[in-house]
Scaffold this motif. Sequence first.
Motif: not given
Length: 212
Positions: A75-77, A79, A92, A158-159, A162-163, A165-166, A169
């Motif tokens: 999965k990509s984000y 940031v 990315q 990052a938001d 999102v932070c 979640e990363i 993960k």
Amino acid sequence: MESMNIPMRDILQRILKRRKIRPRPGLNYNLEKQEEPGVSIDLDATLASTRRHHNEGSEDEVSTMADSLTSHQYKSYIVSMVHRLRANTDVQLGVSGEKVEVDPVGSKGTKFFKQRAMTYDADNIASCEVLEEKSTGKSVFRITYLISHDYKHSDFEADSEVCNEIVSKINNILELRLSPARKDYVATRAAKHLRKRDSLRDSFRLSKYTDN
């Protein structure tokens, strides 16, 4: 895992391979549920049926297991990479069970600096943690990794959602891989914490003795 229908025997083999355990002749390896120590899981059963038998558990437990199963999927984000002496750069961040990739977004850069692509092998990542939660709704997280026998780190913003979640993960991946870099880093931090605690305790005792 690609499917919930995978046999538990296959999961056991993946665990042995992931942890670099070589089965020895005459020894049998079993799987047990954490809450049922000493009770072996039927290796011919599927992951789905094993979960059905344990369906009395909370939804949080099921959700946690689902997160672990999907952690290795790529999965990509988008940031921002944090720099100390220059402006942050958008990148990315691609996360999979094997590596974390950092690729610059667009062609932004300065005359003296242009963000380069980076790759962190999962077995060289020692930790991933949230450093700061800002009032703006953003958070900063840090990835610590081993390179040339030394630990380095990279910070990203990052938001907050999102932070988190990363970080979750990557930590799921680290816990499943249990790489030497991860184990050494955790042990080193624990030892430092213990020495610091002992030093504070000794200082307190000395201060108390001096006051008396």
